[in-house]
Design a protein around this motif. Structure first.
Motif, PDB file in Angstrom:
ATOM      1  N   GLY A   1     -10.165  -0.774  -8.285  1.00  0.00           N
ATOM      2  CA  GLY A   1      -9.582  -0.716  -9.621  1.00  0.00           C
ATOM      3  C   GLY A   1      -9.438  -2.078 -10.255  1.00  0.00           C
ATOM      4  N   GLY A   2     -10.351  -2.995  -9.927  1.00  0.00           N
ATOM      5  CA  GLY A   2     -10.287  -4.340 -10.491  1.00  0.00           C
ATOM      6  C   GLY A   2      -9.372  -5.279  -9.740  1.00  0.00           C
ATOM      7  N   TRP A   3      -8.762  -4.825  -8.666  1.00  0.00           N
ATOM      8  CA  TRP A   3      -7.856  -5.650  -7.866  1.00  0.00           C
ATOM      9  C   TRP A   3      -8.461  -5.887  -6.490  1.00  0.00           C
ATOM     10  CZ3 TRP A   3      -2.069  -6.191  -8.279  1.00  0.00           C
ATOM     11  CH2 TRP A   3      -1.613  -5.963  -9.596  1.00  0.00           C
ATOM     12  N   VAL A   4      -7.948  -6.923  -5.831  1.00  0.00           N
ATOM     13  CA  VAL A   4      -8.167  -7.086  -4.392  1.00  0.00           C
ATOM     14  C   VAL A   4      -6.881  -6.660  -3.707  1.00  0.00           C
ATOM     15  CG1 VAL A   4      -8.445  -8.728  -2.509  1.00  0.00           C
ATOM     16  CG2 VAL A   4      -9.896  -8.896  -4.531  1.00  0.00           C
TER      17      VAL A   4
ATOM     18  N   SER B   1      -3.462   2.638  -7.014  1.00  0.00           N
ATOM     19  CA  SER B   1      -3.039   3.435  -5.867  1.00  0.00           C
ATOM     20  C   SER B   1      -3.977   4.623  -5.726  1.00  0.00           C
ATOM     21  CB  SER B   1      -1.588   3.909  -6.030  1.00  0.00           C
ATOM     22  OG  SER B   1      -1.441   4.695  -7.193  1.00  0.00           O
ATOM     23  N   PRO B   2      -4.081   5.205  -4.534  1.00  0.00           N
ATOM     24  CA  PRO B   2      -5.003   6.332  -4.331  1.00  0.00           C
ATOM     25  C   PRO B   2      -4.631   7.520  -5.213  1.00  0.00           C
ATOM     26  CG  PRO B   2      -4.213   5.461  -2.230  1.00  0.00           C
ATOM     27  CD  PRO B   2      -3.382   4.832  -3.299  1.00  0.00           C
TER      28      PRO B   2
ATOM     29  N   LEU C   1      -0.142   5.601   3.685  1.00  0.00           N
ATOM     30  CA  LEU C   1      -1.467   5.761   3.084  1.00  0.00           C
ATOM     31  C   LEU C   1      -1.690   4.736   1.985  1.00  0.00           C
ATOM     32  CD1 LEU C   1      -1.673   9.647   2.796  1.00  0.00           C
ATOM     33  CD2 LEU C   1      -2.856   8.186   4.456  1.00  0.00           C
ATOM     34  N   GLU C   2      -0.661   4.491   1.193  1.00  0.00           N
ATOM     35  CA  GLU C   2      -0.787   3.499   0.125  1.00  0.00           C
ATOM     36  C   GLU C   2      -0.703   2.091   0.688  1.00  0.00           C
ATOM     37  OE1 GLU C   2       1.113   2.595  -4.278  1.00  0.00           O
ATOM     38  OE2 GLU C   2       1.106   4.599  -3.437  1.00  0.00           O
ATOM     39  N   MET C   3       0.159   1.892   1.678  1.00  0.00           N
ATOM     40  CA  MET C   3       0.272   0.572   2.298  1.00  0.00           C
ATOM     41  C   MET C   3      -1.045   0.122   2.911  1.00  0.00           C
ATOM     42  SD  MET C   3       3.885   0.379   4.277  1.00  0.00           S
ATOM     43  CE  MET C   3       3.390  -1.198   4.938  1.00  0.00           C
TER      44      MET C   3
END
Length: 524
Positions: free
Chosen positions: A103-106, A196-197, A75-77
């Motif tokens: 969250g500000g990331w790609v 992360s979620p 799920l995180e991957m």
């Protein structure tokens, strides 16, 4: 006679049970098959509370199982942009330019090594389209990633690191990180600071994913990691898990006696439709990452080291777990890794037969194939992975190995003909979880494996049913449509043994039943 909870009629049942190969009706009570036969044989099992489903000629088979998957850890991957459709650098740059910020990331996943067009993986290749936005892009193999300069800075990674396993922060000649992170320990440096979620998102996504898996006919998955057992416990207490999950937590290099005791203590933990049953080892990494353990160096001069710096420590850990009655699964892609895993099982003596398995086996010489049957070691393989290679040898996997070893790609049929148990899976999120694609690609492998015969349709079906059950040590309760077996059943619109691979890919999934619960239903 107590009434059944569920009765399925009007089906072409392929039981895979030698005692009764075919039938037209099945009765289920308390999650277990209680009767298999013709409509007249099943009639007396119906009562006021029985749900009766007329399958109207659909083809009912034992519930399909993905023998290697990561539905919780994955799920995180699988967070962020899906890059699996990217084929070249121009496509990657375009995808990143339009990627949503999390969250500000790609964040991205599923990126094919071949998209770099033979260039070394380096953040400079995408620096201008990302600017100062931190980015973490997971490559499809799940064992490597590309982090840009901003992400490395956020993680405090400014040079090489040392790890207990064969992991690497790849650096250039001056010692500056290129952004290429190889193996889990190196990737964890950046994932620790990346978004992360949330727990709520993970719960929702887990149920959504398992429901989608069930819609392809899957009733079970051998989960090759420890996942998040607290999350699974909570979800399984709230609702019915659409897919039965069997977890094998990781045992990583450096594991001491206390760690092994903890893994042993975890065995048998579970709830409705989930169980911890086994331990997963890594004997090597990936061909593309240069971490597959090979008898001879790859074409970049790499690949001669085991994932465990001391391979004998791995063998000792397997022996300790085996003595405690714990089944093991070992990730082994290269020929040297496969050989060492087989040697380790051989050292267990007769008691090791049928208790252990090897995952992936992407290249193996002739002399290793008969040892699987001789030692009772199951071969767990993922046919969709062949799609990351090319039949002309121009892909990264084939170039790394060279022609001779690439010609030994994914020897599914050869292992079956050598008498091995061959269990099939997807390794989601490395490849799509669709069970129909696993069956079809097993029959018609792609890329480097396209020149050799695939499995017969019956062998492919067995790979997701009877052979999957054998690999998990569950033959007595799973893998067949037979009284006393789990009521895990899949009904398809075509006969998976007679349909072509193309027909199978598009086959309607009429009904999926897990533990006696109808978890997917199409129009019938």
């Amino acid at each position: 006679m107590p009434a059944a909870d569920l009765v399925l009629t009007g089906a072409h049942v392929r039981t895979l049970d030698p005692a009764r190969p075919t039938a037209t009706a099945v009765a289920v009570r308390d999650g277990v098959i209680c009767a298999v036969g013709e409509a007249a044989d099943i009639r007396d099992w119906s009562g006021p509370g029985t749900e009766v489903v007329d399958l109207r000629g659909a083809h009912l088979v034992p519930g399909l199982v993905d023998s290697h998957s990561h539905p919780v850890w994955g799920l995180e991957m699988a967070t962020g942009a899906d890059l699996s459709g990217v084929r070249d650098l121009a496509g990657l740059r375009a995808a990143l330019a339009g990627a949503e910020r999390v969250g500000g990331w790609v964040l991205g996943h599923g990126l094919d090594h071949n998209a770099f067009e033979g260039r070394p993986v380096h953040h400079d290749l995408v620096a201008d389209v990302l600017g100062d936005t931190p980015a973490l892009l997971r490559l499809y193999d799940g064992h490597s990633a590309l982090a840009n300069a901003a992400a490395l800075a956020a993680a405090g990674v400014s040079g090489p690191r040392s790890f207990e396993q064969r992991a690497e922060v790849v650096c250039d000649a001056s010692g500056r990180p290129t952004g290429h992170l190889v193996e889990h320990a190196a990737m964890d440096l950046v994932t620790a600071v990346a978004p992360s979620p949330s727990p709520a998102e993970r719960r929702a996504r887990l149920l959504e994913l398992l429901s989608a898996m069930a819609a392809t006919g899957l009733t079970g998955a051998h989960v090759m990691d420890g996942g998040d057992l607290e999350l699974v416990t909570a979800v399984a207490e709230e609702t019915v898990l659409p897919v039965r999950l069997r977890f094998a937590p990781w045992c990583m290099p450096g594991a001491d006696a206390e760690t092994l005791d903890e893994l042993i203590a975890l065995q048998g933990r579970g709830g409705r439709h989930w169980l911890v049953g086994g331990v997963k080892f890594f004997m090597d990494g990936t061909v593309e990452g240069g971490t597959a353990w090979l008898d001879h160096p790859d074409c970049h001069g790499r690949g001669t080291d085991a994932f465990w710096p001391d391979p004998h420590a791995y063998a000792k850990a397997v022996r300790t777990l085996h003595a405690a009655g714990v089944r093991t699964a070992t990730h082994a892609i290269g020929d040297a890794a496969v050989r060492h895993a087989l040697d380790t099982v051989a050292s267990l003596g007769p008691s090791g037969r049928g208790a252990h398995r090897i995952e992936h086996i992407e290249t193996a010489p002739d002399e290793l194939l008969p040892r699987f049957a001789e030692l009772g070691v199951a071969a767990s393989m993922q046919p969709p992975h062949t799609g990351y290679t090319r039949d002309d040898g121009s892909d990264e996997w084939s170039r790394r190995l060279g022609g001779e070893r690439a010609a030994r790609a994914w020897r599914l049929r050869d292992l079956r003909e050598a008498g091995a148990t061959v269990a099939l899976g997807s390794d989601w999120p490395i490849a799509h979880y669709d069970a129909r694609a696993v069956l079809a690609t097993a029959q018609r492998p792609k890329g480097a494996a396209a020149h050799r015969a695939g499995l017969t349709p019956l062998q492919a079906l067995e790979g997701c049913t009877t052979h999957a059950a054998t690999a998990a040590g569950e033959s007595a309760v799973a893998g067949r449509v037979a009284p006393g077996h789990r009521a895990d059943l899949t009904a398809l619109g075509v006969d998976p043994v007679r349909a072509s691979a193309d027909e199978l890919l598009a086959a309607p999934v009429v009904l999926t039943v897990t533990g006696g619960h109808v978890v997917h239903r199409d129009a019938v």
